[in-house]
Design a protein around this motif. Structure first.
Motif, PDB file in Angstrom:
ATOM      1  N   THR A   1       0.830  -1.205   0.000  1.00  0.00           N
ATOM      2  CA  THR A   1       0.000   0.000   0.000  1.00  0.00           C
ATOM      3  C   THR A   1       0.867   1.258   0.000  1.00  0.00           C
ATOM      4  O   THR A   1       0.509   2.267  -0.626  1.00  0.00           O
ATOM      5  CB  THR A   1      -0.960   0.026   1.204  1.00  0.00           C
ATOM      6  N   GLY A   2       2.020   1.191   0.669  1.00  0.00           N
ATOM      7  CA  GLY A   2       2.938   2.330   0.652  1.00  0.00           C
ATOM      8  C   GLY A   2       3.417   2.650  -0.756  1.00  0.00           C
ATOM      9  O   GLY A   2       3.479   3.819  -1.157  1.00  0.00           O
ATOM     10  N   LEU A   3       3.723   1.600  -1.533  1.00  0.00           N
ATOM     11  CA  LEU A   3       4.143   1.806  -2.924  1.00  0.00           C
ATOM     12  C   LEU A   3       3.004   2.365  -3.772  1.00  0.00           C
ATOM     13  O   LEU A   3       3.224   3.255  -4.602  1.00  0.00           O
ATOM     14  CB  LEU A   3       4.653   0.488  -3.513  1.00  0.00           C
ATOM     15  N   VAL A   4       1.799   1.852  -3.548  1.00  0.00           N
ATOM     16  CA  VAL A   4       0.644   2.373  -4.291  1.00  0.00           C
ATOM     17  C   VAL A   4       0.438   3.852  -3.975  1.00  0.00           C
ATOM     18  O   VAL A   4       0.201   4.674  -4.867  1.00  0.00           O
ATOM     19  CB  VAL A   4      -0.635   1.567  -3.971  1.00  0.00           C
ATOM     20  N   ILE A   5       0.543   4.202  -2.697  1.00  0.00           N
ATOM     21  CA  ILE A   5       0.381   5.603  -2.286  1.00  0.00           C
ATOM     22  C   ILE A   5       1.449   6.476  -2.949  1.00  0.00           C
ATOM     23  O   ILE A   5       1.152   7.558  -3.467  1.00  0.00           O
ATOM     24  CB  ILE A   5       0.450   5.729  -0.752  1.00  0.00           C
ATOM     25  N   ALA A   6       2.702   5.996  -2.943  1.00  0.00           N
ATOM     26  CA  ALA A   6       3.800   6.786  -3.504  1.00  0.00           C
ATOM     27  C   ALA A   6       3.640   7.017  -5.002  1.00  0.00           C
ATOM     28  O   ALA A   6       3.960   8.092  -5.512  1.00  0.00           O
ATOM     29  CB  ALA A   6       5.131   6.097  -3.217  1.00  0.00           C
ATOM     30  N   PHE A   7       3.110   6.011  -5.727  1.00  0.00           N
ATOM     31  CA  PHE A   7       3.056   6.113  -7.185  1.00  0.00           C
ATOM     32  C   PHE A   7       1.695   6.519  -7.738  1.00  0.00           C
ATOM     33  O   PHE A   7       1.612   7.102  -8.823  1.00  0.00           O
ATOM     34  CB  PHE A   7       3.495   4.785  -7.816  1.00  0.00           C
ATOM     35  N   GLU A   8       0.623   6.206  -7.014  1.00  0.00           N
ATOM     36  CA  GLU A   8      -0.722   6.529  -7.510  1.00  0.00           C
ATOM     37  C   GLU A   8      -1.321   7.766  -6.866  1.00  0.00           C
ATOM     38  O   GLU A   8      -2.326   8.295  -7.340  1.00  0.00           O
ATOM     39  CB  GLU A   8      -1.660   5.321  -7.294  1.00  0.00           C
ATOM     40  N   HIS A   9      -0.767   8.208  -5.755  1.00  0.00           N
ATOM     41  CA  HIS A   9      -1.166   9.446  -5.078  1.00  0.00           C
ATOM     42  C   HIS A   9      -2.633   9.510  -4.640  1.00  0.00           C
ATOM     43  O   HIS A   9      -3.292  10.521  -4.873  1.00  0.00           O
ATOM     44  CB  HIS A   9      -0.870  10.671  -5.967  1.00  0.00           C
ATOM     45  N   PRO A  10      -3.161   8.455  -4.015  1.00  0.00           N
ATOM     46  CA  PRO A  10      -4.534   8.579  -3.514  1.00  0.00           C
ATOM     47  C   PRO A  10      -4.573   9.560  -2.343  1.00  0.00           C
ATOM     48  O   PRO A  10      -3.656   9.592  -1.522  1.00  0.00           O
ATOM     49  CB  PRO A  10      -4.858   7.162  -3.040  1.00  0.00           C
ATOM     50  N   HIS A  11      -5.616  10.369  -2.280  1.00  0.00           N
ATOM     51  CA  HIS A  11      -5.718  11.359  -1.203  1.00  0.00           C
ATOM     52  C   HIS A  11      -6.540  10.844  -0.026  1.00  0.00           C
ATOM     53  O   HIS A  11      -6.490  11.405   1.061  1.00  0.00           O
ATOM     54  CB  HIS A  11      -6.318  12.658  -1.740  1.00  0.00           C
ATOM     55  N   GLU A  12      -7.309   9.799  -0.267  1.00  0.00           N
ATOM     56  CA  GLU A  12      -8.111   9.191   0.802  1.00  0.00           C
ATOM     57  C   GLU A  12      -8.603   7.844   0.305  1.00  0.00           C
ATOM     58  O   GLU A  12      -8.305   7.442  -0.824  1.00  0.00           O
ATOM     59  CB  GLU A  12      -9.300  10.098   1.160  1.00  0.00           C
ATOM     60  N   GLY A  13      -9.359   7.123   1.139  1.00  0.00           N
ATOM     61  CA  GLY A  13      -9.969   5.877   0.692  1.00  0.00           C
ATOM     62  C   GLY A  13      -9.315   4.624   1.237  1.00  0.00           C
ATOM     63  O   GLY A  13      -8.566   4.655   2.214  1.00  0.00           O
ATOM     64  N   LEU A  14      -9.612   3.507   0.563  1.00  0.00           N
ATOM     65  CA  LEU A  14      -9.244   2.173   1.038  1.00  0.00           C
ATOM     66  C   LEU A  14      -7.738   1.993   1.213  1.00  0.00           C
ATOM     67  O   LEU A  14      -7.283   1.452   2.219  1.00  0.00           O
ATOM     68  CB  LEU A  14      -9.784   1.115   0.069  1.00  0.00           C
ATOM     69  N   ILE A  15      -6.951   2.428   0.239  1.00  0.00           N
ATOM     70  CA  ILE A  15      -5.504   2.205   0.292  1.00  0.00           C
ATOM     71  C   ILE A  15      -4.881   2.923   1.487  1.00  0.00           C
ATOM     72  O   ILE A  15      -4.061   2.353   2.218  1.00  0.00           O
ATOM     73  CB  ILE A  15      -4.830   2.673  -1.014  1.00  0.00           C
ATOM     74  N   ILE A  16      -5.287   4.164   1.702  1.00  0.00           N
ATOM     75  CA  ILE A  16      -4.763   4.921   2.854  1.00  0.00           C
ATOM     76  C   ILE A  16      -5.163   4.222   4.156  1.00  0.00           C
ATOM     77  O   ILE A  16      -4.342   4.064   5.070  1.00  0.00           O
ATOM     78  CB  ILE A  16      -5.316   6.365   2.860  1.00  0.00           C
ATOM     79  N   GLY A  17      -6.430   3.789   4.232  1.00  0.00           N
ATOM     80  CA  GLY A  17      -6.912   3.094   5.424  1.00  0.00           C
ATOM     81  C   GLY A  17      -6.164   1.795   5.664  1.00  0.00           C
ATOM     82  O   GLY A  17      -5.772   1.495   6.803  1.00  0.00           O
ATOM     83  N   LEU A  18      -5.947   1.007   4.600  1.00  0.00           N
ATOM     84  CA  LEU A  18      -5.214  -0.257   4.725  1.00  0.00           C
ATOM     85  C   LEU A  18      -3.777  -0.015   5.182  1.00  0.00           C
ATOM     86  O   LEU A  18      -3.238  -0.781   5.981  1.00  0.00           O
ATOM     87  CB  LEU A  18      -5.197  -0.996   3.383  1.00  0.00           C
ATOM     88  N   HIS A  19      -3.180   1.039   4.676  1.00  0.00           N
ATOM     89  CA  HIS A  19      -1.798   1.353   5.061  1.00  0.00           C
ATOM     90  C   HIS A  19      -1.723   1.631   6.562  1.00  0.00           C
ATOM     91  O   HIS A  19      -0.830   1.127   7.251  1.00  0.00           O
ATOM     92  CB  HIS A  19      -1.303   2.561   4.258  1.00  0.00           C
ATOM     93  N   LYS A  20      -2.658   2.400   7.062  1.00  0.00           N
ATOM     94  CA  LYS A  20      -2.654   2.754   8.485  1.00  0.00           C
ATOM     95  C   LYS A  20      -2.970   1.552   9.367  1.00  0.00           C
ATOM     96  O   LYS A  20      -2.300   1.313  10.376  1.00  0.00           O
ATOM     97  CB  LYS A  20      -3.656   3.877   8.745  1.00  0.00           C
TER      98      LYS A  20
END
Length: 195
Positions: free
Chosen positions: A99-118
């Protein structure tokens, strides 16, 4: 690379490096709004060493269950580590860094990926803490053995360890510009929330 003993030494050496890098990454978390770029940079740098650690543990796992004598002779880990802490650590490590890699490359501002990362970080931190406590003496023991006597494959183990660190730095430097837009947004977004 020196059989079970060599693999154990590689695992211990990578674990020692990861402890230092993860401590640095952890130090950014309380100040993540101000240190977002460092948080992302260290997270990217950690990917290759983490991959080497998981591969070395997987190598031991595979050889133990295939019945290789020197791996079997060492015996299995404690059942709690083998059936709970280990699997949880592996799964949450994959989710956390994925999820950290997805955040770094896809730049989601909120949602499932951010929640899963936390959420994965919280679970990972608990499992990893138990993992570190359980293996601290083993890491120290193998680190001392590495200093005391040579073992076949020592140069190769050192190359693998160094290569994982160099690859991590190269990956982080190359990927950080791609992640910069997100780190800039996250820092400015949190800055506006504080006012």
């Amino acid at each position: 690379m020196g059989g079970n003993e060599g693999n154990a030494r590689l695992t211990a050496a990578v674990a020692a490096v990861l402890l230092v890098l993860l401590a640095g990454e952890g130090a950014t978390i309380p100040f993540v709004r101000q240190l977002m770029t460092w948080h992302v940079f260290l997270g990217l740098l950690l990917v290759p060493p983490v991959a080497v650690k998981m591969l070395s543990v997987g190598w031991r796992f595979m050889h133990y269950y295939r019945g290789h004598a020197d791996y079997v002779a060492q015996g299995p880990p404690h059942p709690l580590l083998r059936f709970l802490v280990g699997p949880v650590t592996v799964v949450t490590t994959v989710v956390l860094f994925g999820t950290g890699l997805v955040i770094a490359f896809e730049h989601p501002h909120e949602g499932l990926i951010i929640g899963l990362h936390k959420v994965s970080f919280i679970i990972w931190f608990g499992a990893m803490s138990l993992h570190v406590i359980a293996h601290a003496r083993t890491v120290w023991r193998y680190a001392r053995r590495g200093m005391e006597k040579a073992l076949p494959g020592r140069a190769l183990r050192q190359v693998v360890l160094l290569a994982s660190i160099v690859a991590g730095v190269a990956f982080a430097v190359a990927a950080l510009p791609q992640a910069h837009a997100w780190t800039h947004w996250a820092s400015s977004h949190h800055h506006h929330e504080d006012h």
